[in-house]
Design an enzyme around this catalytic site. Structure first.
Site, PDB file in Angstrom:
ATOM      1  CE  LYS A  76      -4.037   1.885   2.823  1.00 52.81           C
ATOM      2  NZ  LYS A  76      -4.809   1.636   3.790  1.00 52.81           N
ATOM      3  CB  SER A 151      -8.069   3.384   2.748  1.00 57.01           C
ATOM      4  OG  SER A 151      -7.180   2.897   3.702  1.00 57.01           O
ATOM      5  CB  SER A 175      -8.177   0.602   6.088  1.00 58.95           C
ATOM      6  OG  SER A 175      -8.856   2.023   5.775  1.00 58.95           O
TER       7      SER A 175
END
Lengths: 477, 94
Positions: A76, A151, A175
């Site tokens: 990420k 996310s 997330s």
């Protein structure tokens, strides 16, 4: 090849049925073909990856391979990677190249894992649809009409779409667990403090945890084995002893107690989601588990408290971005203050600004007691309610989300915040929680089950999740 | 509404954000919606609950060991404007 788990790839690599380079060739070909559709990656790190592949192949050839040696992983883009663009999906950091590695990244390199790219997210981790990104939204590989969750939606889309074997994301209020649920994967939020946050761009520091996302619970365990541990560079990292988080897999679930959160049956939970979670409870029952109900009475305040506390931390954490020492700088504004104001207003996306404003409101004098302090007390109370519940059972189960996977912007802001109720409550309590597929809805999209365990009981959590996975697959087959 | 606009302007100033008129009124409306959502916490009964703030164990600090830090060159790498070994900022004196 793209559907193999980390564990299966390990066997293929060790048996020399495939080389690390061949594996990378395969993944990069897929990325070239499919990333333009899914937009899972912000940047693909081909050059660095092939260099790491040489090192990994040598470890394998020398018989020194560890669990993740040669495994192509996506990261990420809010986790610092030295020499590799790390944007947090923000215009503010669109050209930012860190000069250090996050501790979790350093540990992955030590294992010989190969980083193949940095994945898209909601800016700084703020969002649940992976659309609040300077680099455009990410689509769900299972059906591109639907959100991949957020996310960590880029990490989820990369793994679900066969563009990475596994990935690192981060979980603040859900997330990693929500994208896992949306993309039919397994996502593990470790106990707060289990993994060092050094090098994870801070969103809400008291909740943030770097988290693995993969195809199975066992793969998540293998990744957690590599990245967990006390770190002198993160004062909030816990000194809980290192252990093999996969070592309890395969043990009988006979006699374990699973508790359903009573409130999820009462909340406005979608009927199909409800059915799937109840069916999941039944699977546990068939494995010999006792099933009971527990109550977390204050869970109805969880989302409100979470958004107050996390936004308060956002307003503080994002204060560092002034465009002077690093990051985007606006050409507008003649004075120091004006220039910084334009820099921040142009550099941040709307959601980041909205949460900054909410945080400032809740922290300002006159509101501090009613909002921030009250939310902190609710956090403590919810934690106590979970502790009490977990004294009477081994695991607590709930849906990941009370709604089915949806299309972008199906709900307004407050509905989006509200649907975080089950994931944020585990975050408020600081407990480890895992998201695992437990059903398919009428749109053909996956439904996620959340399993919550006691503090630092990731080993048991992974074992329980793995046992569930196997029974669920059997039922589906 | 005027009061709400003033509140947004005051908060934006604290948050170092230069909203234009349109953003200011949009933020006023949306912050209102979010506040009406989080306001549910006002009903919660927290009597007798003690605040718990400690996430760091200060008895468990690392040794203070001197070691090499990042080089000056590295530290300047991501800056927009540097000159003679300094970060260049906009004029501070008005």
């Amino acid at each position: 090849m793209m559907n193999y788990t980390v564990k299966e790839l390990r066997q293929l690599l060790d048996a020399k049925k495939i080389s690390v380079k061949e594996l990378l060739d395969g993944y990069f070909a897929e990325i070239e073909k499919k990333n333009p559709i899914y937009n899972a990656y912000i940047i693909v790190t081909k050059e660095q990856a092939y260099k790491q592949a040489d090192y990994a192949q040598k470890l394998i050839d020398d018989g020194k391979a560890k669990a993740l040696t040669g495994i192509p992983m996506a990261i990420k883009d809010n986790i610092m990677t030295k020499g590799i663009l790390t944007t947090c999906a923000s215009q503010m950091l669109k050209d930012y190249i860190p000069v250090f590695d996050a501790t979790a990244i350093r540990k992955l390199y030590e294992e010989g894992a190969v980083i193949i790219g940095k994945t898209n997210l909601d800016e700084f981790g703020m969002g649940c649809q992976s659309k609040n990104s300077y680099f455009g939204k990410t689509l769900n590989p299972l059906n591109t009409d639907y959100i991949p969750g957020g996310s960590s939606g880029g990490s989820a889309a990369a793994v679900a779409g066969g563009l990475a074997a596994a990935a690192l994301g981060s979980d603040t209020g859900g997330s990693i667990r929500q994208p896992a649920a949306c993309c039919g994967l397994v996502g593990l939020r470790p106990t707060y403090g289990r993994v060092s946050r050094f090098g994870l761009a801070a969103y809400a520091s008291s909740f943030d945890q770097i988290s693995p996302i993969a195809k199975t619970a066992e793969d998540c365990g293998l990744i957690l084995n590599a990245i967990a541990g006390k770190d002198a560079l993160d004062m909030t990292s816990a000194s809980a002893p290192a252990e093999d988080f996969t070592s309890a897999i395969g043990q009988s679930m006979q006699g374990k107690t699973i508790a359903l959160v009573k409130e999820f049956l009462e909340e406005e939970t979608d009927e199909e989601v409800k059915e799937s979670v109840l069916a999941a409870a039944n699977i546990f029952k068939k494995m010999g588990c006792g099933i009971k109900e527990v109550s977390i009475p204050d869970i109805k305040y969880a989302a409100g408290a979470y958004y107050i506390i996390s936004s308060a931390e956002v307003s503080s954490n994002l204060a560092r971005f002034d465009g002077i020492k690093f990051g985007y700088r606006s050409e507008d504004g003649d004075t120091y203050k004006e220039n910084i104001k334009f820099t921040r207003n142009q550099g941040f996306g709307w959601e980041a600004k909205r949460r900054t404003m909410l945080g400032l409101y809740c922290l300002s004098s006159g509101n501090f007691e009613d909002y921030y302090n009250k939310a902190m007390l609710i956090k403590t109370k919810i934690k106590q309610e979970f502790q009490k519940a977990l004294a009477e059972c081994d695991f607590i189960i709930s849906p990941v989300m009370p709604v089915k996977v949806f299309k972008t912007d199906s709900y307004d802001t407050t509905k989006l915040y509200k649907k975080d109720i089950f994931t944020v409550s585990a975050a408020l309590a600081g407990l480890p929680a895992i998201s695992v597929p437990c059903g398919i809805d009428s749109n053909g999209m996956p439904i996620g089950l959340q399993i919550i365990a006691k503090e630092f009981a990731e080993k048991d959590l992974i074992a329980a999740c793995s046992a569930f996975e196997k029974q669920y697959e059997k039922r589906e087959a | 509404m005027e009061e709400k606009i003033k509140l947004i302007q005051r908060l934006a100033d604290m948050g170092m954000l230069a909203f234009d008129e349109e953003e200011t009124s949009r933020m006023a409306k949306e912050l209102d919606e979010i506040l009406s959502f989080v306001d549910c916490i006002k009903e919660a009964d927290v009597q007798g609950v003690q605040p718990e703030r400690k996430v760091v164990n200060f008895e468990d600090l690392r040794e203070d060991i001197a070691e090499e830090s990042l080089s000056k060159e590295d530290l300047f790498k991501n800056a927009f404007h540097t000159e003679s070994g300094c970060f260049v900022a906009p004029k501070v004196v008005e």
